[in-house]
Motif scaffolding. Structure first.
Motif, mmCIF file in Angstrom:
data_model
loop_
_atom_site.group_PDB
_atom_site.id
_atom_site.type_symbol
_atom_site.label_atom_id
_atom_site.label_comp_id
_atom_site.label_asym_id
_atom_site.label_seq_id
_atom_site.Cartn_x
_atom_site.Cartn_y
_atom_site.Cartn_z
ATOM 1 N N LEU A 31 53.065 35.552 38.145
ATOM 2 C CA LEU A 31 53.060 37.011 38.043
ATOM 3 C C LEU A 31 51.775 37.477 37.372
ATOM 4 O O LEU A 31 51.131 38.416 37.844
ATOM 5 N N ALA A 32 51.404 36.813 36.298
ATOM 6 C CA ALA A 32 50.183 37.183 35.580
ATOM 7 C C ALA A 32 48.968 37.138 36.503
ATOM 8 O O ALA A 32 48.141 38.058 36.514
ATOM 9 N N PHE A 33 48.871 36.076 37.280
ATOM 10 C CA PHE A 33 47.749 35.938 38.206
ATOM 11 C C PHE A 33 47.730 37.084 39.213
ATOM 12 O O PHE A 33 46.692 37.676 39.482
ATOM 13 N N LYS A 34 48.896 37.423 39.757
ATOM 14 C CA LYS A 34 48.992 38.472 40.775
ATOM 15 C C LYS A 34 48.611 39.851 40.244
ATOM 16 O O LYS A 34 48.087 40.681 40.982
ATOM 17 N N ILE A 35 48.883 40.108 38.957
ATOM 18 C CA ILE A 35 48.598 41.436 38.404
ATOM 19 C C ILE A 35 47.320 41.467 37.567
ATOM 20 O O ILE A 35 46.973 42.497 37.015
ATOM 21 N N GLY A 36 46.639 40.340 37.471
ATOM 22 C CA GLY A 36 45.364 40.310 36.741
ATOM 23 C C GLY A 36 45.509 40.279 35.235
ATOM 24 O O GLY A 36 44.674 40.820 34.510
ATOM 25 N N LEU A 59 52.182 47.758 39.255
ATOM 26 C CA LEU A 59 51.755 46.493 39.862
ATOM 27 C C LEU A 59 52.871 45.453 39.793
ATOM 28 O O LEU A 59 53.104 44.716 40.753
ATOM 29 N N ILE A 60 53.555 45.398 38.670
ATOM 30 C CA ILE A 60 54.665 44.452 38.507
ATOM 31 C C ILE A 60 55.761 44.768 39.516
ATOM 32 O O ILE A 60 56.273 43.876 40.194
ATOM 33 N N ALA A 61 56.117 46.042 39.625
ATOM 34 C CA ALA A 61 57.155 46.450 40.578
ATOM 35 C C ALA A 61 56.757 46.065 42.001
ATOM 36 O O ALA A 61 57.548 45.469 42.735
ATOM 37 N N ASP A 62 55.528 46.389 42.390
ATOM 38 C CA ASP A 62 55.053 46.057 43.742
ATOM 39 C C ASP A 62 55.048 44.559 43.984
ATOM 40 O O ASP A 62 55.499 44.087 45.025
ATOM 41 N N THR A 63 54.545 43.814 43.020
ATOM 42 C CA THR A 63 54.439 42.359 43.160
ATOM 43 C C THR A 63 55.810 41.709 43.267
ATOM 44 O O THR A 63 55.993 40.752 44.026
ATOM 45 N N CYS A 64 56.769 42.224 42.529
ATOM 46 C CA CYS A 64 58.113 41.634 42.531
ATOM 47 C C CYS A 64 59.010 42.212 43.627
ATOM 48 O O CYS A 64 60.123 41.734 43.832
ATOM 49 N N GLY A 65 58.529 43.236 44.309
ATOM 50 C CA GLY A 65 59.306 43.817 45.403
ATOM 51 C C GLY A 65 60.476 44.660 44.944
ATOM 52 O O GLY A 65 61.531 44.683 45.585
ATOM 53 N N VAL A 66 60.294 45.358 43.821
ATOM 54 C CA VAL A 66 61.335 46.264 43.323
ATOM 55 C C VAL A 66 60.726 47.652 43.135
ATOM 56 O O VAL A 66 59.514 47.801 43.057
ATOM 57 N N ASP A 67 61.584 48.656 43.059
ATOM 58 C CA ASP A 67 61.123 50.007 42.757
ATOM 59 C C ASP A 67 60.839 50.126 41.269
ATOM 60 O O ASP A 67 61.459 49.449 40.451
ATOM 61 N N ILE A 68 59.946 51.026 40.936
ATOM 62 C CA ILE A 68 59.637 51.278 39.526
ATOM 63 C C ILE A 68 60.902 51.717 38.782
ATOM 64 O O ILE A 68 61.078 51.402 37.611
ATOM 65 N N GLU A 69 61.798 52.405 39.486
ATOM 66 C CA GLU A 69 63.053 52.851 38.865
ATOM 67 C C GLU A 69 63.928 51.670 38.448
ATOM 68 O O GLU A 69 64.707 51.778 37.515
ATOM 69 N N PHE A 70 63.798 50.539 39.148
ATOM 70 C CA PHE A 70 64.537 49.333 38.755
ATOM 71 C C PHE A 70 64.098 48.899 37.360
ATOM 72 O O PHE A 70 64.923 48.488 36.540
ATOM 73 N N GLU A 98 39.134 50.566 38.885
ATOM 74 C CA GLU A 98 38.426 49.575 39.703
ATOM 75 C C GLU A 98 39.150 48.214 39.685
ATOM 76 O O GLU A 98 39.093 47.470 40.646
ATOM 77 N N GLU A 99 39.814 47.896 38.586
ATOM 78 C CA GLU A 99 40.501 46.628 38.449
ATOM 79 C C GLU A 99 41.692 46.508 39.400
ATOM 80 O O GLU A 99 42.108 45.411 39.745
ATOM 81 N N LEU A 100 42.242 47.632 39.822
ATOM 82 C CA LEU A 100 43.416 47.624 40.689
ATOM 83 C C LEU A 100 43.075 47.098 42.082
ATOM 84 O O LEU A 100 43.948 46.673 42.812
ATOM 85 N N TYR A 101 41.808 47.140 42.432
ATOM 86 C CA TYR A 101 41.411 46.766 43.788
ATOM 87 C C TYR A 101 40.617 45.478 43.858
ATOM 88 O O TYR A 101 40.032 45.177 44.875
#
Length: 102
Positions: A31-36, A59-70, A98-101
């Motif tokens: 997870l850490a690697f995926k979100i930088g 980023l965590i929500a997107d990476t884990c495939g959940v909604d931010i509301e979760f 810039e780090e997001l991309y």
């Protein structure tokens, strides 16, 4: 919004959800690697030692495939609403746009 400890448990559940869905382990390090971030950052987050900033939480929500509301159990319309909800809590460093991309 609930405590950092409860948020940390939700992040862990989201990470486990991704692992279950994919049928493969999805560790804190992955997870850490995926979100930088570092695995130590994820470890501290899951232990509830701080609130992450809004971009990191998305980023965590997107990476884990959940909604931010979760993760938050609330529907925040903006970063400002989130920051108001966690006011007084400890927020780690800011992620630059810039780090997001990278």
């Amino acid at each position: 919004m609930y405590s950092p400890k409860e948020l940390g448990l939700k992040v862990k559940k989201a990470r486990e959800h991704r692992a279950k869905r994919s049928g493969q382990d999805f560790s804190q390090k992955m997870l850490a690697f995926k979100i930088g971030e570092t695995s130590k950052w994820v470890q501290k987050l899951e232990k509830g030692q701080f609130y992450p900033e809004w971009d990191a939480l998305n980023l965590i929500a997107d990476t884990c495939g959940v909604d931010i509301e979760f993760l938050t159990e609330e529907k925040f319309e903006s970063e400002v609403e989130y920051e108001e909800a966690v006011k007084g809590g400890y927020v780690t460093r800011r992620i630059e746009q810039e780090e997001l991309y990278l």
